[in-house]
Design a protein around this motif. Structure first.
Motif, short mmCIF file in Angstrom:
data_model
loop_
_atom_site.label_atom_id
_atom_site.label_comp_id
_atom_site.label_asym_id
_atom_site.label_seq_id
_atom_site.Cartn_x
_atom_site.Cartn_y
_atom_site.Cartn_z
N LEU A 105 0.85 -1.18 0.00
CA LEU A 105 0.00 0.00 0.00
C LEU A 105 0.89 1.24 0.00
O LEU A 105 2.04 1.19 0.45
CB LEU A 105 -0.90 0.01 1.24
CG LEU A 105 -1.88 -1.15 1.33
CD1 LEU A 105 -2.44 -1.26 2.73
CD2 LEU A 105 -3.00 -0.99 0.32
N ARG A 106 0.37 2.33 -0.48
CA ARG A 106 1.11 3.59 -0.50
C ARG A 106 0.38 4.61 0.35
O ARG A 106 -0.81 4.85 0.14
CB ARG A 106 1.24 4.09 -1.93
CG ARG A 106 2.06 5.33 -2.04
CD ARG A 106 2.40 5.59 -3.49
NE ARG A 106 3.04 6.87 -3.62
CZ ARG A 106 2.98 7.62 -4.69
NH1 ARG A 106 2.30 7.20 -5.74
NH2 ARG A 106 3.59 8.78 -4.73
N VAL A 107 1.06 5.17 1.32
CA VAL A 107 0.45 6.19 2.18
C VAL A 107 0.35 7.48 1.37
O VAL A 107 1.35 8.03 0.92
CB VAL A 107 1.27 6.41 3.47
CG1 VAL A 107 0.66 7.52 4.31
CG2 VAL A 107 1.36 5.12 4.27
N VAL A 108 -0.89 7.95 1.15
CA VAL A 108 -1.12 9.13 0.32
C VAL A 108 -1.50 10.35 1.15
O VAL A 108 -1.56 11.46 0.62
CB VAL A 108 -2.19 8.86 -0.76
CG1 VAL A 108 -1.69 7.80 -1.74
CG2 VAL A 108 -3.51 8.46 -0.15
N HIS A 109 -1.76 10.14 2.43
CA HIS A 109 -2.14 11.26 3.29
C HIS A 109 -1.90 10.85 4.74
O HIS A 109 -2.13 9.70 5.10
CB HIS A 109 -3.62 11.59 3.08
CG HIS A 109 -4.12 12.72 3.93
ND1 HIS A 109 -3.88 14.04 3.64
CD2 HIS A 109 -4.83 12.72 5.08
CE1 HIS A 109 -4.43 14.80 4.57
NE2 HIS A 109 -5.01 14.02 5.46
N ARG A 110 -1.42 11.80 5.54
CA ARG A 110 -1.26 11.53 6.97
C ARG A 110 -1.62 12.81 7.71
O ARG A 110 -1.05 13.85 7.45
CB ARG A 110 0.16 11.10 7.30
CG ARG A 110 0.29 10.69 8.74
CD ARG A 110 1.57 10.02 9.16
NE ARG A 110 2.72 10.12 8.31
CZ ARG A 110 3.88 9.55 8.60
NH1 ARG A 110 4.03 8.84 9.70
NH2 ARG A 110 4.90 9.67 7.80
N ALA A 111 -2.58 12.70 8.65
CA ALA A 111 -3.02 13.85 9.42
C ALA A 111 -2.81 13.60 10.90
O ALA A 111 -2.80 12.45 11.36
CB ALA A 111 -4.51 14.14 9.15
N LEU A 112 -2.64 14.67 11.65
CA LEU A 112 -2.55 14.61 13.11
C LEU A 112 -3.51 15.65 13.65
O LEU A 112 -3.38 16.84 13.36
CB LEU A 112 -1.12 14.90 13.58
CG LEU A 112 -0.91 14.97 15.08
CD1 LEU A 112 -1.23 13.62 15.73
CD2 LEU A 112 0.53 15.37 15.39
N ALA A 113 -4.51 15.19 14.41
CA ALA A 113 -5.51 16.11 14.99
C ALA A 113 -5.89 15.61 16.37
O ALA A 113 -6.26 14.44 16.54
CB ALA A 113 -6.74 16.19 14.10
N ARG A 114 -5.78 16.48 17.36
CA ARG A 114 -6.14 16.17 18.75
C ARG A 114 -5.48 14.88 19.24
O ARG A 114 -6.09 14.08 19.93
CB ARG A 114 -7.65 16.11 18.92
CG ARG A 114 -8.33 17.43 18.64
CD ARG A 114 -9.80 17.41 18.86
NE ARG A 114 -10.40 16.11 18.62
CZ ARG A 114 -11.67 15.87 18.58
NH1 ARG A 114 -12.51 16.85 18.77
NH2 ARG A 114 -12.14 14.66 18.39
N GLY A 115 -4.23 14.68 18.86
CA GLY A 115 -3.48 13.52 19.32
C GLY A 115 -3.72 12.25 18.53
O GLY A 115 -3.10 11.23 18.80
N LEU A 116 -4.62 12.28 17.56
CA LEU A 116 -4.91 11.10 16.75
C LEU A 116 -4.19 11.19 15.41
O LEU A 116 -4.22 12.23 14.75
CB LEU A 116 -6.41 10.96 16.50
CG LEU A 116 -7.26 10.65 17.73
CD1 LEU A 116 -8.74 10.65 17.36
CD2 LEU A 116 -6.86 9.33 18.34
N VAL A 117 -3.55 10.10 15.02
CA VAL A 117 -2.86 10.00 13.74
C VAL A 117 -3.79 9.29 12.77
O VAL A 117 -4.37 8.26 13.11
CB VAL A 117 -1.55 9.20 13.90
CG1 VAL A 117 -0.83 9.07 12.57
CG2 VAL A 117 -0.66 9.84 14.96
N THR A 118 -3.94 9.84 11.56
CA THR A 118 -4.79 9.22 10.55
C THR A 118 -4.03 9.08 9.25
O THR A 118 -3.96 10.02 8.47
CB THR A 118 -6.07 10.05 10.32
OG1 THR A 118 -6.74 10.24 11.56
CG2 THR A 118 -7.02 9.36 9.34
N PRO A 119 -3.43 7.90 9.01
CA PRO A 119 -2.84 7.66 7.69
C PRO A 119 -3.91 7.11 6.74
O PRO A 119 -4.79 6.37 7.15
CB PRO A 119 -1.77 6.61 7.96
CG PRO A 119 -2.26 5.88 9.17
CD PRO A 119 -3.10 6.86 9.96
N VAL A 120 -3.81 7.52 5.48
CA VAL A 120 -4.69 7.00 4.43
C VAL A 120 -3.79 6.39 3.38
O VAL A 120 -2.82 7.01 2.94
CB VAL A 120 -5.56 8.12 3.81
CG1 VAL A 120 -6.43 7.57 2.68
CG2 VAL A 120 -6.42 8.78 4.88
N ALA A 121 -4.09 5.15 3.00
CA ALA A 121 -3.25 4.43 2.04
C ALA A 121 -4.10 3.89 0.91
O ALA A 121 -5.31 3.67 1.06
CB ALA A 121 -2.52 3.29 2.74
#
Length: 141
Positions: A105-121
């Motif tokens: 898989l390729r990680v195309v987006h990674r966000a950090l908000a209120r201590g939560l990490v959200t990678p999108v692949a």
């Protein structure tokens, strides 16, 4: 920290006829940095009848999360405490991204908000521009 466990959930290779347009979005808390003292108490929820607090105890590869839930009785108005605990893995955002990429898989987006990490692949090689919501730069670059 000791070596990370193998992430078998992403290990199987996708069949050749798998759809190429789908995305996998994960959300997790980065627990690699240890909180100390009273910072290990985290208020989670409060309302007129429920108060929930978590307490964190750090271990080398996991965090023991203790949930303390105070609930006000509807009939007598008395507060009752229920407590439980469970373990969470201490996975870093870079380790998760590496595991996703190792699985094809390729990680195309990674966000950090209120201590939560959200990678999108996404699956496949030609999946579009990589983004990082914090800086709009390619992930890993």
């Amino acid at each position: 920290m000791a070596a990370r466990p193998t992430w078998s959930a992403c290990s199987p290779a996708a069949p050749a006829d798998s759809p190429r347009g789908g995305r996998l979005a994960l959300t997790f808390r980065d627990l690699t940095r240890e909180l100390e003292g009273v910072d290990r108490f985290i208020p989670v929820h409060d309302s007129a009848d429920v108060i929930m607090t978590c307490f964190l105890e750090y271990e080398p590869e996991t965090v023991e999360v203790h949930d303390l839930v105070h609930t006000r009785g509807r009939e007598d108005g008395r507060w009752r405490l229920s407590a439980s605990y469970y373990r969470k893995l201490r996975l870093s955002p870079d380790w998760v991204a590496g595991a996703l990429e190792a699985a094809g898989l390729r990680v195309v987006h990674r966000a950090l908000a209120r201590g939560l990490v959200t990678p999108v692949a996404r699956l496949g090689e030609d999946v579009g521009r990589d983004t990082n919501s914090a800086s709009n730069t390619p992930v890993g670059g």
